[in-house]
Scaffold this motif. Sequence first.
Motif, short mmCIF file in Angstrom:
data_model
loop_
_atom_site.label_atom_id
_atom_site.label_comp_id
_atom_site.label_asym_id
_atom_site.label_seq_id
_atom_site.Cartn_x
_atom_site.Cartn_y
_atom_site.Cartn_z
N LYS A 75 -34.16 91.67 0.38
CA LYS A 75 -33.51 92.26 -1.08
C LYS A 75 -32.68 91.94 -1.25
CE LYS A 75 -33.08 96.81 -0.03
NZ LYS A 75 -33.26 96.19 1.92
N ASN A 76 -31.96 91.15 -0.27
CA ASN A 76 -30.24 91.15 0.17
C ASN A 76 -30.17 89.01 -0.32
OD1 ASN A 76 -29.50 93.27 -0.68
ND2 ASN A 76 -29.37 93.70 1.66
N ILE A 77 -31.59 88.36 -0.02
CA ILE A 77 -30.73 87.00 0.56
C ILE A 77 -30.15 86.86 -1.35
CG2 ILE A 77 -31.93 85.00 0.57
CD1 ILE A 77 -33.80 86.55 2.39
N CYS A 78 -29.46 86.42 -0.66
CA CYS A 78 -28.61 84.96 -2.19
C CYS A 78 -28.32 84.04 -1.40
CB CYS A 78 -27.01 85.14 -2.01
SG CYS A 78 -25.89 86.02 -0.92
N MET A 79 -28.23 82.91 -2.38
CA MET A 79 -27.33 81.86 -1.97
C MET A 79 -26.42 81.14 -0.83
SD MET A 79 -28.46 78.99 -5.31
CE MET A 79 -27.40 80.40 -6.50
N TYR A 80 -26.89 80.40 0.11
CA TYR A 80 -25.48 80.91 1.22
C TYR A 80 -24.60 79.98 0.50
CZ TYR A 80 -23.36 79.49 5.45
OH TYR A 80 -22.49 79.56 6.52
N GLY A 81 -23.66 80.66 0.34
CA GLY A 81 -22.19 80.13 -0.89
C GLY A 81 -22.03 80.90 -1.76
N ALA A 82 -22.66 81.63 -2.28
CA ALA A 82 -22.32 82.31 -3.72
C ALA A 82 -20.86 82.91 -3.46
CB ALA A 82 -23.18 83.97 -3.58
N TRP A 83 -20.11 82.84 -2.15
CA TRP A 83 -18.57 83.41 -2.35
C TRP A 83 -17.70 82.08 -3.19
CZ3 TRP A 83 -21.36 82.23 2.24
CH2 TRP A 83 -20.52 81.14 2.83
N LYS A 84 -18.34 81.08 -3.12
CA LYS A 84 -17.68 80.13 -4.09
C LYS A 84 -18.06 79.87 -4.96
CE LYS A 84 -17.50 77.70 1.34
NZ LYS A 84 -15.81 76.90 1.34
N ILE A 85 -18.77 80.68 -5.87
CA ILE A 85 -19.41 80.55 -6.99
C ILE A 85 -17.82 79.93 -8.45
CG2 ILE A 85 -19.17 82.28 -8.65
CD1 ILE A 85 -21.72 79.90 -8.30
N GLU A 86 -16.94 79.93 -8.14
CA GLU A 86 -15.56 80.07 -8.60
C GLU A 86 -15.28 78.52 -8.88
OE1 GLU A 86 -11.66 81.74 -9.44
OE2 GLU A 86 -12.85 82.96 -9.24
N GLN A 87 -14.98 78.50 -7.52
CA GLN A 87 -14.73 76.96 -6.82
C GLN A 87 -15.38 76.51 -7.59
OE1 GLN A 87 -14.30 77.14 -2.93
NE2 GLN A 87 -14.18 74.92 -2.46
N ILE A 88 -16.88 76.55 -7.60
CA ILE A 88 -18.08 75.35 -8.10
C ILE A 88 -17.60 75.02 -9.52
CG2 ILE A 88 -20.24 75.21 -7.81
CD1 ILE A 88 -21.07 76.97 -5.19
N ARG A 89 -17.75 76.44 -9.96
CA ARG A 89 -17.81 76.32 -11.56
C ARG A 89 -16.63 75.22 -11.87
NH1 ARG A 89 -19.72 81.98 -11.54
NH2 ARG A 89 -21.63 81.80 -12.35
N ASN A 90 -15.59 75.71 -11.33
CA ASN A 90 -14.65 74.80 -11.50
C ASN A 90 -14.45 73.36 -11.46
OD1 ASN A 90 -13.22 77.00 -12.43
ND2 ASN A 90 -11.75 76.97 -10.27
N ALA A 91 -15.14 72.58 -10.08
CA ALA A 91 -15.57 71.74 -9.99
C ALA A 91 -16.84 71.13 -11.20
CB ALA A 91 -16.49 71.71 -8.84
N GLY A 92 -17.44 71.43 -11.53
CA GLY A 92 -18.21 71.59 -13.02
C GLY A 92 -20.04 70.65 -12.32
N TYR A 93 -20.20 71.12 -11.04
CA TYR A 93 -21.21 70.90 -10.77
C TYR A 93 -21.13 71.27 -9.15
CZ TYR A 93 -18.88 68.43 -6.61
OH TYR A 93 -18.39 67.75 -5.92
N VAL A 94 -22.84 71.84 -8.53
CA VAL A 94 -23.07 71.76 -7.12
C VAL A 94 -24.36 70.39 -7.25
CG1 VAL A 94 -25.15 73.01 -8.53
CG2 VAL A 94 -23.70 74.17 -6.14
N VAL A 95 -24.59 70.74 -5.54
CA VAL A 95 -25.37 69.90 -4.91
C VAL A 95 -26.50 71.37 -4.19
CG1 VAL A 95 -26.19 68.51 -3.55
CG2 VAL A 95 -24.25 68.19 -4.43
N LEU A 96 -27.45 71.20 -4.44
CA LEU A 96 -28.47 72.57 -3.58
C LEU A 96 -29.15 71.75 -2.78
CD1 LEU A 96 -29.93 73.63 -6.79
CD2 LEU A 96 -28.33 74.93 -5.82
N VAL A 97 -28.78 71.92 -1.54
CA VAL A 97 -29.51 71.52 -0.15
C VAL A 97 -30.39 73.16 0.38
CG1 VAL A 97 -27.69 69.99 0.26
CG2 VAL A 97 -27.51 72.63 1.17
N GLU A 98 -31.15 72.29 1.87
CA GLU A 98 -31.67 73.51 2.04
C GLU A 98 -31.12 74.15 3.29
OE1 GLU A 98 -36.26 73.59 4.82
OE2 GLU A 98 -35.64 71.97 3.24
#
Length: 157
Positions: free
Chosen positions: A68-91
């Motif tokens: 129930k607690n699994i999230c995307m790995y790196g979720a803590w970096k979301i502010e930095q990701i939003r500032n970049a304007g893009y994200v690469v999703l990897v497995e």
Amino acid sequence: MSYSVNQYALEKRLPEEFLTEQCCLQTRRDKQGANYLYIPYFSENNKEVTSRKRYGAKQFRWQYGAGKNICMYGAWKIEQIRNAGYVVLVEGESDSQSMWYMGISTLGIPGASMMRKEWTETLQDLKVYIHVEPDKGGETFLNKVTSALKEGNFIGQ
């Protein structure tokens, strides 16, 4: 089979210091005395929500009750990701760590079929790139991610 941050760093060709300081990886010991790689998962507000153990020979174990607690790995970096304007999703974690080391805005999906439509909200308005491994798992990953984005009413590119 025992495993450590040092072994992982050598295997992935990433600096051990980067993995411990930037990714918070640790070598820990289980009840049977075997070392394992401790991989914490942090939420968007930087709270540890679950973790994964990695032993040698790619043996993984989620923290008990992690589902129930699994999230995307790196979720803590979301502010930095939003500032970049893009994200690469990897497995997975190691692909995420390699991309971060190269300065690429990335989130890891914990497994090929683990993308959840609820995560689409986090990705809204970003340009999303999907890295597809050239194997059956890559095909599964692509199908699962695109389905989840569609079901989650993704708005973006």
